[in-house]
Design an enzyme around this catalytic site. Sequence first.
Site, mmCIF file in Angstrom:
data_model
loop_
_atom_site.group_PDB
_atom_site.id
_atom_site.type_symbol
_atom_site.label_atom_id
_atom_site.label_comp_id
_atom_site.label_asym_id
_atom_site.label_seq_id
_atom_site.Cartn_x
_atom_site.Cartn_y
_atom_site.Cartn_z
ATOM 1 N N GLY A 7 0.848 -1.183 0.000
ATOM 2 C CA GLY A 7 0.000 0.000 0.000
ATOM 3 C C GLY A 7 0.884 1.235 0.000
ATOM 4 O O GLY A 7 1.542 1.532 0.996
ATOM 5 N N GLY A 12 1.366 4.219 3.908
ATOM 6 C CA GLY A 12 2.433 3.337 3.462
ATOM 7 C C GLY A 12 3.696 4.097 3.074
ATOM 8 O O GLY A 12 4.802 3.714 3.448
ATOM 9 N N ARG A 82 -10.518 5.639 5.910
ATOM 10 C CA ARG A 82 -11.767 6.198 6.431
ATOM 11 C C ARG A 82 -12.093 7.527 5.768
ATOM 12 O O ARG A 82 -11.221 8.352 5.553
ATOM 13 C CB ARG A 82 -11.655 6.429 7.948
ATOM 14 N N ARG A 88 -14.327 2.934 11.693
ATOM 15 C CA ARG A 88 -13.398 1.897 11.256
ATOM 16 C C ARG A 88 -14.143 0.600 10.956
ATOM 17 O O ARG A 88 -13.799 -0.149 10.052
ATOM 18 C CB ARG A 88 -12.330 1.653 12.335
ATOM 19 N N SER A 119 -4.279 -2.008 8.374
ATOM 20 C CA SER A 119 -5.590 -1.822 7.752
ATOM 21 C C SER A 119 -6.710 -1.890 8.785
ATOM 22 O O SER A 119 -6.675 -2.713 9.704
ATOM 23 C CB SER A 119 -5.813 -2.891 6.684
ATOM 24 N N ASN A 120 -7.707 -1.043 8.604
ATOM 25 C CA ASN A 120 -8.828 -0.980 9.543
ATOM 26 C C ASN A 120 -10.036 -1.783 9.050
ATOM 27 O O ASN A 120 -10.205 -1.962 7.850
ATOM 28 C CB ASN A 120 -9.241 0.478 9.743
ATOM 29 N N ASP A 148 -2.113 5.061 19.151
ATOM 30 C CA ASP A 148 -3.026 5.630 20.147
ATOM 31 C C ASP A 148 -2.263 6.158 21.356
ATOM 32 O O ASP A 148 -2.610 7.203 21.923
ATOM 33 C CB ASP A 148 -4.048 4.576 20.596
ATOM 34 N N ARG A 151 -0.696 9.478 20.560
ATOM 35 C CA ARG A 151 -1.716 10.533 20.624
ATOM 36 C C ARG A 151 -2.070 10.853 22.073
ATOM 37 O O ARG A 151 -2.320 12.021 22.407
ATOM 38 C CB ARG A 151 -2.952 10.089 19.838
ATOM 39 N N HIS A 175 -8.680 -0.692 18.883
ATOM 40 C CA HIS A 175 -8.285 0.503 18.131
ATOM 41 C C HIS A 175 -9.526 1.090 17.468
ATOM 42 O O HIS A 175 -9.739 0.977 16.262
ATOM 43 C CB HIS A 175 -7.224 0.132 17.098
#
Length: 308
Positions: A7, A12, A82, A88, A119-120, A148, A151, A175
């Site tokens: 990707g 990516g 998204r 997600r 990937s989600n 996460d 963040r 996630h």
Amino acid sequence: MKVTVVGAGAVGASCAEYIAIKNFASEVVLLDIKEGYAEGKAMDLMQTASLNGFDTKITGITNDYSATAGSDVAVITSGIPRKPGMTREELIGINAGIVKTVASSLIEHSPNVILIVVSNPMDTMTYLVHKTTSIASNKIIGMGGALDSARFKYRLAEALGAPISDVDGMVIGGHSDTGMVPLTGHATRNSIKVSEFLSEERLEQVAQDTKVGGATLTKLLGTSAWYAPGAAVSSMVQAIACDQKKIFPCSTLLNGEYGLSDICIGVPVVLGKDGIEEIVNIPLSDADKAKIKESAEGVKKTNGLLEL
């Protein structure tokens, strides 16, 4: 050390860039299904090598998995990103088929590869790889908690008015906007609990801001973020490639740990040359235990949508 990134989109390409700049891999293969796209991204990145001082070779390939043969680590970022207002979980129908095909193609050419799933919906895609491939569970890792937690630390530093290097914290659980469990009770500023500096109400706001971190950026950007996800993945790849034995919260298959089984969800693990080398059990408050149980129920509900 050969690393493949499947990707060549924003995440990516960002991942490939950070890996190259850190200069620990001999080669990064960037693969995409869009004709010429990965080749163009790789060429653009290689033209920064003399400027950024790295010797990692970056190769772009269009949908030819034979070029990935002998990869030590492979990162799966494939799938649609998204869009604003999309969860997600809504991505599952499209991305499940993509991730299953990518994983099997990578393993066919690199049977000893360690897979990092981006990937989600990430926890469910990681579970899918476990259920549809035969490689060892320690070699299938979901990236979510590393991002996460980054963040979370950003929001903690913001609330504290402190440099981010002073702050440490971790997010476990799923996630997703509702599944994350920021461990405010474990977070510290230079070894001092952040609760010594911040009120309970402010810490709760930090936790909520962390949980919607991805959605906040999607709303602002019109698409998913890429700098922090790319950096999170590159840190995990480096921990494996350099056998650093670092602890990251990662989505891994649990068999009784944290009271959960037959599920991939974020918990602290030690990453080294063998992938996940240890699942680290940490004491949780009753409130956090309840939150991770609730998070797991949400992940299992999404897993139920898979056609295995």
